[in-house]
Design an enzyme around this catalytic site. Sequence first.
Site, PDB file in Angstrom:
ATOM      1  N   ASP A 225      -2.877  -5.772 -17.391  1.00  0.00           N
ATOM      2  CA  ASP A 225      -2.005  -4.593 -17.415  1.00  0.00           C
ATOM      3  C   ASP A 225      -1.978  -3.982 -18.819  1.00  0.00           C
ATOM      4  O   ASP A 225      -0.922  -3.704 -19.388  1.00  0.00           O
ATOM      5  CB  ASP A 225      -0.601  -4.954 -16.916  1.00  0.00           C
ATOM      6  CG  ASP A 225      -0.636  -5.442 -15.475  1.00  0.00           C
ATOM      7  OD1 ASP A 225      -1.303  -4.783 -14.651  1.00  0.00           O
ATOM      8  OD2 ASP A 225      -0.029  -6.473 -15.173  1.00  0.00           O
TER       9      ASP A 225
ATOM     10  N   GLY B  10       0.784  -1.234   0.000  1.00  0.00           N
ATOM     11  CA  GLY B  10       0.000   0.000   0.000  1.00  0.00           C
ATOM     12  C   GLY B  10       0.816   1.284   0.000  1.00  0.00           C
ATOM     13  O   GLY B  10       0.307   2.341   0.393  1.00  0.00           O
ATOM     14  N   SER B  11       2.056   1.231  -0.497  1.00  0.00           N
ATOM     15  CA  SER B  11       2.850   2.468  -0.503  1.00  0.00           C
ATOM     16  C   SER B  11       2.243   3.503  -1.462  1.00  0.00           C
ATOM     17  O   SER B  11       2.315   4.712  -1.209  1.00  0.00           O
ATOM     18  CB  SER B  11       4.314   2.195  -0.873  1.00  0.00           C
ATOM     19  OG  SER B  11       4.424   1.711  -2.178  1.00  0.00           O
TER      20      SER B  11
ATOM     21  N   HIS C  52       1.196   0.032 -13.094  1.00  0.00           N
ATOM     22  CA  HIS C  52       1.968  -1.188 -13.362  1.00  0.00           C
ATOM     23  C   HIS C  52       3.447  -0.830 -13.516  1.00  0.00           C
ATOM     24  O   HIS C  52       3.779   0.151 -14.181  1.00  0.00           O
ATOM     25  CB  HIS C  52       1.454  -1.877 -14.629  1.00  0.00           C
ATOM     26  CG  HIS C  52       2.133  -3.181 -14.885  1.00  0.00           C
ATOM     27  ND1 HIS C  52       2.036  -4.259 -14.025  1.00  0.00           N
ATOM     28  CD2 HIS C  52       2.955  -3.577 -15.888  1.00  0.00           C
ATOM     29  CE1 HIS C  52       2.753  -5.253 -14.485  1.00  0.00           C
ATOM     30  NE2 HIS C  52       3.327  -4.872 -15.617  1.00  0.00           N
TER      31      HIS C  52
ATOM     32  N   LEU D   4      -9.647  -8.301 -12.957  1.00  0.00           N
ATOM     33  CA  LEU D   4     -11.026  -7.844 -12.825  1.00  0.00           C
ATOM     34  C   LEU D   4     -11.781  -8.163 -14.110  1.00  0.00           C
ATOM     35  O   LEU D   4     -11.254  -7.977 -15.216  1.00  0.00           O
ATOM     36  CB  LEU D   4     -11.056  -6.333 -12.561  1.00  0.00           C
ATOM     37  CG  LEU D   4     -10.560  -5.922 -11.178  1.00  0.00           C
ATOM     38  CD1 LEU D   4     -10.408  -4.410 -11.094  1.00  0.00           C
ATOM     39  CD2 LEU D   4     -11.499  -6.427 -10.081  1.00  0.00           C
TER      40      LEU D   4
END
Length: 204
Positions: A151, A13-14, A110, A94
């Site tokens: 991606d 989560g950076s 990405h 997704l």
Amino acid sequence: MTARIVVLASGNGSNFQELIDASEAGTLDASIVGLVCNRGDAFALERAAVKGVPATVLAPEAAELRPSYDARLADVVGAMSPDLIVLAGWMRLLSMPFLGRFPQRVINLHPALPGQFPGTHAIERALDAASRGEIDHTGVMVHFVPDEGVDDGQAIATATVPIEPGDTIDTLSERVHAAERALLLRALRETISDVPWRAEPTSS
Ligand code: GAR
């Protein structure tokens, strides 16, 4: 108008943290209104707790098929009324039951250039390719997610990252991650200043 952003993350989560910090500092005209993680051990959840961002863990049920999970995810995210949904280390594909609900609103980050190293371990694969003399740079991209491609989708912004002789996975990863945090902010500023994402969501 301040954009409402929901972040989907699976791990550290950076980049989620970068968005919170920029929102708080007023350098991104956005409010981070929610975090959804597909795993309960994602460190992003701790970052959300520290900053008081509402967070939801939505793990797939045993043997749950992707369309079912993605429809449930769309309901959770839709309830947060997002203008934009940012995939920041979201390590699940997704499908259309999710993406069809939020056209032109789902944005992915990405750690590679368009068409290069889609999927997992992109930085490691770039370093391997460089060690074989095939490339001397990699990069990062931020792009819209229109469909189930991996991606893949219309790039909003890209940046090149050189691969230096003697780079290790740690040194290269550090440069790539720094580049992507900056690029994500730049891409979101551009997107927020544009208009199409303000359209109403498509009902299920
Ligand atoms: C980032 O490097 C992001 O580009 C990558 O996961 C990392 C998440 O870092 N995403 C992908 O590889 C998507 N295919 P973070 O959890 O510290 O934000």
